[in-house]
Design an enzyme around this catalytic site. Structure first.
Site, PDB file in Angstrom:
ATOM      1  N   ALA A  11      -5.722-105.256  47.967  1.00 55.65           N
ATOM      2  CA  ALA A  11      -5.276-104.377  46.891  1.00 55.65           C
ATOM      3  C   ALA A  11      -6.400-103.993  45.939  1.00 55.65           C
ATOM      4  CB  ALA A  11      -4.151-105.048  46.115  1.00 55.65           C
ATOM      5  N   SER A  13     -10.046-104.396  47.203  1.00 54.29           N
ATOM      6  CA  SER A  13     -11.240-104.102  47.996  1.00 54.29           C
ATOM      7  C   SER A  13     -10.898-104.180  49.479  1.00 54.29           C
ATOM      8  CB  SER A  13     -12.381-105.077  47.679  1.00 54.29           C
ATOM      9  OG  SER A  13     -12.049-106.393  48.076  1.00 54.29           O
ATOM     10  N   GLY A  14     -11.768-103.579  50.281  1.00 56.17           N
ATOM     11  CA  GLY A  14     -11.612-103.635  51.724  1.00 56.17           C
ATOM     12  C   GLY A  14     -12.883-104.156  52.360  1.00 56.17           C
ATOM     13  N   ARG A  15     -12.734-104.673  53.566  1.00 50.59           N
ATOM     14  CA  ARG A  15     -13.905-105.174  54.267  1.00 50.59           C
ATOM     15  C   ARG A  15     -13.720-104.968  55.759  1.00 50.59           C
ATOM     16  NH1 ARG A  15     -10.444-108.093  52.255  1.00 50.59           N
ATOM     17  NH2 ARG A  15     -11.489-107.937  50.257  1.00 50.59           N
ATOM     18  N   HIS A 237       0.476-107.022  58.078  1.00 55.20           N
ATOM     19  CA  HIS A 237       0.571-107.445  56.688  1.00 55.20           C
ATOM     20  C   HIS A 237      -0.498-108.508  56.497  1.00 55.20           C
ATOM     21  CE1 HIS A 237       3.003-109.511  53.253  1.00 55.20           C
ATOM     22  NE2 HIS A 237       1.971-108.814  52.808  1.00 55.20           N
ATOM     23  N   ASP A 238      -1.370-108.329  55.519  1.00 55.64           N
ATOM     24  CA  ASP A 238      -2.523-109.220  55.398  1.00 55.64           C
ATOM     25  C   ASP A 238      -2.122-110.681  55.221  1.00 55.64           C
ATOM     26  OD1 ASP A 238      -1.622-108.909  52.775  1.00 55.64           O
ATOM     27  OD2 ASP A 238      -3.480-108.042  52.026  1.00 55.64           O
ATOM     28  N   THR A 239      -0.964-110.931  54.598  1.00 54.66           N
ATOM     29  CA  THR A 239      -0.520-112.322  54.493  1.00 54.66           C
ATOM     30  C   THR A 239      -0.155-112.885  55.860  1.00 54.66           C
ATOM     31  OG1 THR A 239       0.352-111.823  52.304  1.00 54.66           O
ATOM     32  CG2 THR A 239       1.048-113.896  53.309  1.00 54.66           C
ATOM     33  N   THR A 260      -5.246-111.501  44.934  1.00 53.69           N
ATOM     34  CA  THR A 260      -4.587-110.710  43.899  1.00 53.69           C
ATOM     35  C   THR A 260      -3.142-111.177  43.741  1.00 53.69           C
ATOM     36  OG1 THR A 260      -6.003-108.805  44.344  1.00 53.69           O
ATOM     37  CG2 THR A 260      -3.926-108.373  43.220  1.00 53.69           C
ATOM     38  N   ASN A 297       6.647-114.752  46.718  1.00 52.23           N
ATOM     39  CA  ASN A 297       5.518-114.082  46.070  1.00 52.23           C
ATOM     40  C   ASN A 297       5.329-114.624  44.665  1.00 52.23           C
ATOM     41  OD1 ASN A 297       4.576-111.296  47.585  1.00 52.23           O
ATOM     42  ND2 ASN A 297       6.641-111.919  48.143  1.00 52.23           N
TER      43      ASN A 297
END
Length: 491
Positions: A11, A13-15, A237-239, A260, A297
């Site tokens: 949310a 940054s990206g990599r 979903h990143d989680t 985040t 969450n």
């Protein structure tokens, strides 16, 4: 050496991470990192989706310039947000940011018409005001012209995959977060969609993590001067990807994906749709290999991030290590907040909200930066204990400790305070959990790992895990009781 590529979009940054398997050891290398800043336009908050696409292409160019051969690539990102595709195949408008205020009041209004037991019984998803169902309902309420032109619904990784491959699929782990997917039916819930006036035809086939999701378009390959690359649907979903990377040895384990947002829970074979799960406002999100993530969450380090930005706008620039140092020097257990209070959701100045919360709950408001940061971090650690106890109650398992993964574990003070708050060991690592879980599922798809448990074993042997043991137990135990009073948390 052949590599695979993981795009991990957070949310803020990206990599892009390269992964290689060398003698059953995972080696990773950061290829490209970039900011992911939302954009305010006429009072609305959007994601800069085309900038993200541009940065993803830059990673492919960097791989090309280094003569890296890519066996596959995959994308994971945050949940709930989406883009709408028109009949021409073009994106209709910039995707809304989940922190935009257009959903204010929608959850409450919809819950008055479709009761919480009805919605939870069909989806198993935690009630949060920015869930996809409420975003779509808000657009319907506002008679958004986008809805009149829409033909397909794609979540953020689905959308970016579509830009790269031309194929439109929805992926399981992200689909479950919408509060529109029925895990009992294993498909989108047509009744819920009809209830909010959204056509079920917009929602396409749901791919499981590990499925093939196309390959780079000839136009993309021509633009970048690269060969085509297969694209795989991981736990997008990143989680979901972060949980895939938890280096657990026990089949029953508790995790905290820390960034985040903080997401705490356990892995289950099937969704838990009980009345207690609904009352505790837990969620059942899809995972790898048909599993579910029974979790809750927690607002997470967002509050600290926004506080740091607030001070920078005022001309005070302090690095995170400096803020952590100030927090260590501040008085212990002076004041707390409930990190999940609704006032902390929206962007903007956090210190006035923190002080207001403390005054309203009968506490002395923190004034100095170190006091504010200590209030945030102690409150997070104590909220982690509260949610861990709820997870044990709901799952029927007593966990021996807590696995922490994600970028938040670089905050060693939070890791230590979390161990002290829960009274159990914290096992911290790996930091790039989402990207590593993304890589792991790609390797499973290629047959390099037999299953997720073999992948977790190799992850455990490839990345260091730092162990934090609880200290000052009596003081933290006393603080927990007072925190629950200040936060208004039930027994």
């Amino acid at each position: 050496m052949t590599s695979i590529l993981a795009y991990d979009l957070g949310a803020s940054s990206g990599r892009a991470l390269l992964g290689r398997l060398n003698s059953r050891t995972i080696e990773t290398e950061e290829l490209h990192r970039f900011p992911n800043d939302p954009v305010q336009v006429r009072g609305r908050l959007h994601w800069d989706i085309l900038r993200l696409l541009h940065e993803m292409k830059q990673a492919l160019l960097k791989a090309k310039h280094r003569s890296v051969t890519l066996q596959s690539l995959a994308i994971d990102s945050w949940a709930v947000d989406f883009g709408l595709i028109g009949r021409s195949g073009e994106l209709l408008g910039n995707p809304y940011h989940y922190r935009d205020t257009h959903t204010d009041g929608v959850m409450e209004n919809l819950s008055a018409r479709l009761t919480p037991p009805y919605i939870f019984g069909r989806t198993g998803i935690q009630f949060l005001p920015f869930n996809t169902i409420y975003q779509l309902a808000a657009m319907k309420r506002d008679d958004s012209p986008l809805l009149r032109e829409a033909d397909r619904f794609l979540m953020i990784p689905d959308l970016l995959r579509y830009f790269l491959t031309g194929d439109m699929y929805n992926e399981f782990s992200n689909a479950t977060t919408t509060q529109l997917y029925n895990p009992l039916r294993g498909d989108w819930d047509a009744d819920l969609l009809a209830a909010i006036g959204i056509p079920a035809s917009w929602f396409g086939p749901v791919l499981q993590p590990g499925a093939s999701a196309g390959e780079l378009l000839p136009s993309v390959c021509g633009e970048l001067g690269i060969a085509s690359v297969p694209v795989i649907a991981v736990a997008e979903h990143d989680t979901g990807s972060a949980v895939a990377a938890v280096p657990a040895t026990d089949r029953s384990f508790a995790y905290l994906s820390c960034g985040t947002w903080s997401l705490m829970g356990t892995e289950t074979d099937r969704p838990v749709l009980s009345e207690l799960a609904q009352q505790l406002n837990f969620t059942n999100e899809g995972g790898v290999s048909g599993t579910y993530r029974l979790l809750k969450n927690i607002m997470g380090l967002w509050i600290l991030q926004e506080t740091k930005r607030e001070w920078e706008r005022g001309g005070t620039t302090l690095s995170y290590p400096e803020l952590i140092g100030l927090a260590e020097q501040a008085p212990a257990f002076a004041a707390w907040i409930d990190p999940d209070d609704a006032r902390f959701l929206a962007p903007g100045d956090m210190t006035p909200r923190i002080r207001d919360y403390c005054r309203e709950s009968g506490q002395r408001a923190p004034e100095q930066p170190g006091e504010v940061v200590r209030c945030i971090l102690e409150s997070l650690a104590l909220k982690y204990r509260y949610v861990l106890e709820l997870t044990e109650r709901l799952s029927g398992n007593a966990f021996s400790g807590l696995h922490m993964v994600g970028g938040g574990i670089q905050n060693k003070l939070l890791c230590q305070w979390s161990a002290s708050a829960i009274g159990k060991p914290v096992w911290a690592g790996p930091a790039e959990g989402s990207a590593i879980g993304n890589l792991a599922v790609q390797w499973i798809a290629h047959g390099a790992f037999a299953d997720i448990w073999e992948a977790r074993r190799v992850i455990r042997e490839s990345f260091p895990v730092e162990v934090y043991e609880p200290i000052n137990q009596d003081a933290w135990e006393d603080a927990y009781g007072r925190f629950r009073t200040a936060a208004g948390l039930a027994e």
